[in-house]
Design an enzyme around this catalytic site. Structure first.
Site, short mmCIF file in Angstrom:
data_model
loop_
_atom_site.label_atom_id
_atom_site.label_comp_id
_atom_site.label_asym_id
_atom_site.label_seq_id
_atom_site.Cartn_x
_atom_site.Cartn_y
_atom_site.Cartn_z
N HIS A 82 44.69 8.81 -39.84
CA HIS A 82 45.72 9.84 -39.84
C HIS A 82 46.63 9.74 -41.06
O HIS A 82 47.20 10.73 -41.50
CB HIS A 82 46.48 9.83 -38.52
CG HIS A 82 45.64 10.41 -37.42
ND1 HIS A 82 44.94 9.63 -36.55
CD2 HIS A 82 45.33 11.69 -37.12
CE1 HIS A 82 44.25 10.42 -35.73
NE2 HIS A 82 44.47 11.68 -36.05
N GLU A 115 35.05 15.32 -28.64
CA GLU A 115 35.12 14.25 -29.64
C GLU A 115 34.75 12.89 -29.07
O GLU A 115 34.79 11.88 -29.76
CB GLU A 115 36.51 14.21 -30.29
CG GLU A 115 37.67 14.16 -29.33
CD GLU A 115 39.03 14.24 -30.03
OE1 GLU A 115 39.11 14.07 -31.26
OE2 GLU A 115 40.03 14.46 -29.32
N ASP A 142 36.61 11.71 -34.59
CA ASP A 142 36.44 10.78 -33.47
C ASP A 142 35.01 10.76 -32.96
O ASP A 142 34.51 9.71 -32.57
CB ASP A 142 37.40 11.14 -32.33
CG ASP A 142 38.79 10.61 -32.61
OD1 ASP A 142 38.89 9.43 -32.99
OD2 ASP A 142 39.76 11.37 -32.50
N CYS A 145 36.70 20.93 -36.13
CA CYS A 145 37.97 20.72 -36.83
C CYS A 145 38.12 19.32 -37.40
O CYS A 145 39.20 18.94 -37.81
CB CYS A 145 39.15 21.06 -35.91
SG CYS A 145 39.26 19.95 -34.51
C1 PEP Z 1 38.91 14.69 -34.85
O1 PEP Z 1 38.86 13.68 -34.15
O2 PEP Z 1 37.94 15.09 -35.53
C2 PEP Z 1 40.14 15.48 -34.94
C3 PEP Z 1 40.15 16.64 -35.54
O3 PEP Z 1 41.27 14.97 -34.40
P1 PEP Z 1 42.10 13.75 -35.04
O4 PEP Z 1 41.60 13.52 -36.44
O5 PEP Z 1 43.53 14.12 -35.00
O6 PEP Z 1 41.79 12.62 -34.12
MG MG Z 2 40.37 13.28 -32.69
#
Ligand code: PEP
Ligand code: MG
Length: 594
Positions: free
Chosen positions: A200, A442, A466, A513
């Site tokens: 993140h 995910e 994830d 996403c």
């Molecule tokens: C993911 O896991 O691909 C996602 C979009 O969520 P995050 O990166 O916030 O875990």
């Molecule tokens: Mg995620």
């Protein structure tokens, strides 16, 4: 301590946020600071007492500067916490306890502080009232601030206040919360020893458009404050003390990237449609409300993912229902976006907020994270949901639930949403009763039962960051295994395909996403997979549109078949690079020594 002076030394890391930054190093100490504990001679007692008093003075000065420089009205409402910390720093009993400890035990200031604070913390932990128990946290913050001053003489300055000119932060690690606090006018890039592309922290760097390289190994032990470094976020390179010639080359690369961005802004206005007429939505992933302007300029169809955790990370108290409402209402009122997907709290994993207590876990990525935490802490969950529902009266908001691993979690989440709707109805508050409720796919188990989950959800959003982490068993923040992060792994492609088929069979839309969506190389594969939406960092949108508009979906389907027939991700990638460099000779290189 490294004494060697490096010249033009290039180090390879992972480029996580594109762009070139050149500047002086500002080394930042992050992570746990340890206190030296030692006995002192009688004639050093007063010197230690004085250094403790100086630390108190320094801490008060730091806090009052922080209080004065808070620009955001919302955050300013919470400065009473800073006041409370300042009061403790002036508390007569506390100060005397530490001074007595120094004098009577003949120990250094850090050790005395440690003894006194441990004693206070033990008393706080025994308190029955959870609010009072929680106040122990304030003592910990004060302790850490004082220790930093005692150990270093000053606090690591993440805001770069004391810096002349623009600097590059070099740190062992930065948390996502550290990263959102970086002062954009003083800091032009960062590099860390550890980290992975989909952590993140890296995602926030991209959101801030700050060149960044992570996972550089032992960078912090090789550079010193005021060394010059180049950060090449495009190719994941850090160069220590570059020669004038190298600097010239990188300034030229910087100019080239700037020119490319101007072209992208032109492309941003065009429709995301293939040559044979397949229309895919191109959504934006955002972390901060401040990104809305960029989202609209870079041509997003809607917001595919709003990571609301950053609301919690950027403040010292929990956001209330009305705090949530005001933020989401601003999003809902966008005149340009077709939909706005608000993901409910996904704290845990690699994101922690000081206001939310989660147990210390050996493996937080698999622990009490996201929906698991929300279901356990219903009031926390409800205040966010009520905020979303209230704001849904003003625009096309959708709810997205993260980290679903089974059907019960979806049902529980939906029943909490229904409860919130009932409460709002009783209060005669307007909301959209048909608001779409989607889930993130995910976790591999969710993918394997996607046909069951599709009956309960209004849409899917595949989180490949994830999904790849859990499917391939690679910790997304661990640079040692980042080479295994392979979106084209046959297992990953099959999971996505399975999820899309399940969604379409149930006549619901499915988005992707994860960071994979914003990598132009993967766009033909995602078009071949027939995803309805690709949601990405807004800056990646124009490049994705350019690729979408240069392809035929039929061709993408054939290419997908070919890539999926390969036994490994490497073979698939070679094929894909070859094809993409043929179709877009100026935008893709062949790779793998071809
Ligand atoms: C993911 O896991 O691909 C996602 C979009 O969520 P995050 O990166 O916030 O875990
Ligand atoms: Mg995620």
């Amino acid at each position: 301590m490294n004494e060697e002076v490096y010249v033009n030394k290039a180090l390879k890391g992972i480029g996580v946020s594109s762009g070139i930054a050149i500047g002086k190093v500002h080394l930042l100490e992050r992570g746990k600071i340890s206190v030296d504990k030692y006995s002192i001679k009688e004639d050093h007692v007063e010197r230690e007492a004085q250094s403790f008093r100086n630390a108190l003075k320094g801490a008060i000065e730091q806090l009052s500067t922080i209080r004065q420089t808070i620009a955001d009205d919302e955050i300013r409402k919470h400065t009473f916490i800073i006041d409370a910390h300042m009061l403790i720093l002036q508390d007569y009993l506390f100060i005397n306890d530490v001074l007595d400890s120094i004098r009577q035990r003949k120990i250094n200031a850090g050790w005395a502080l440690d003894i006194v604070v441990s004693k206070y913390l033990a008393s706080f932990e025994k308190m029955e009232d959870p609010y009072l128990r929680e106040r122990g946290q304030d003592i910990k913050y004060i302790y850490e601030r004082l220790v930093r001053i005692l150990v270093k003489g000053k606090e690591s300055d993440i805001h770069g206040k004391g810096l002349k000119g623009r600097s590059i932060i070099v740190a062992h690690d930065l948390s996502p919360a550290d990263t959102i606090q970086l002062n954009l006018s003083k800091i032009s890039g960062f590099a860390t020893d550890v980290g992975g592309k989909t952590s993140h922290t890296s995602i926030v760097a991209r959101a801030l458009e700050m060149p960044a390289v992570v996972g550089v190994g032992n960078l912090t032990s090789l550079v010193k404050n005021n060394d010059t470094v180049i950060i090449d976020g495009e190719d994941g390179i850090v160069i220590i003390n570059p020669t004038p010639q190298t600097q010239k080359e990188y300034l030229a690369k910087h100019e080239h990237l700037k020119g490319q961005r101007r072209d992208f802004l032109r492309i941003a206005k065009l429709k995301p449609e293939t040559r044979d007429g397949f229309r895919v939505k191109v959504g934006a992933n955002i972390e901060l409300l401040a990104e809305m302007d960029i989202v609209e300029r870079y041509g997003a169809t809607g917001i595919g993912l709003y990571r609301t955790e950053y609301i919690y990370l950027s403040r010292k108290t929990l956001p209330t229902e009305m705090d949530h409402y005001h933020i989401y209402k601003k999003l809902a009122e966008s005149k340009v976006l077709e939909y706005i997907t608000i993901r409910t709290l996904d704290i845990g994993g690699d994101k922690f907020a000081s206001t939310i207590e989660v147990p210390k876990e050996i493996n937080p990525a698999m622990g009490l994270r996201a929906i698991r935490l929300c279901i356990k802490e219903i009031p926390l969950f409800k205040s966010q949901l009520m905020g979303i529902l209230r704001a849904s009266a003003y625009g096309p908001l959708r709810i997205l639930i993260p980290m679903i691993s089974g059907l019960d979690e979806v049902r529980t989440a939906k029943s909490v949403i229904r409860e919130c709707m009932d409460e709002l109805r009783n209060k005669r508050v307007n909301f959209n009763k048909d608001i779409k409720i989607g889930i993130m796919i995910e976790v591999p188990s969710a993918c394997m039962i996607s046909e069951v989950l599709a009956e309960e959800a209004d849409f899917f959003s595949i989180g490949t960051n994830d999904l790849i982490q859990y499917t391939l068993a690679i910790d997304r923040v661990n640079e040692y295994v980042s080479y295994l992060y392979e979106p084209l792994h046959p297992a990953v492609l099959r999971m996505i395909q399975r999820t899309v088929e399940a969604a379409h069979k149930a006549e619901i839309e499915v988005a992707l996403c994860g960071e994979m969506a914003g990598e132009p190389l993967y766009v033909p594969i995602l078009l071949g997979l027939e995803l309805d939406e690709l949601s990405m960092n807004p800056y990646a949108i124009p490049r994705a549109k350019k690729v979408i508009r240069g392809l035929d979906q039929d061709y993408c389907k054939d290419l997908l078949q070919e890539v999926m027939s390969k036994e490994s991700a490497k073979e698939g990638e070679i094929l894909l690079r070859r094809e993409m460099s043929r179709i877009f000779p100026h935008d893709f290189i062949k790779g793998y020594g071809e």
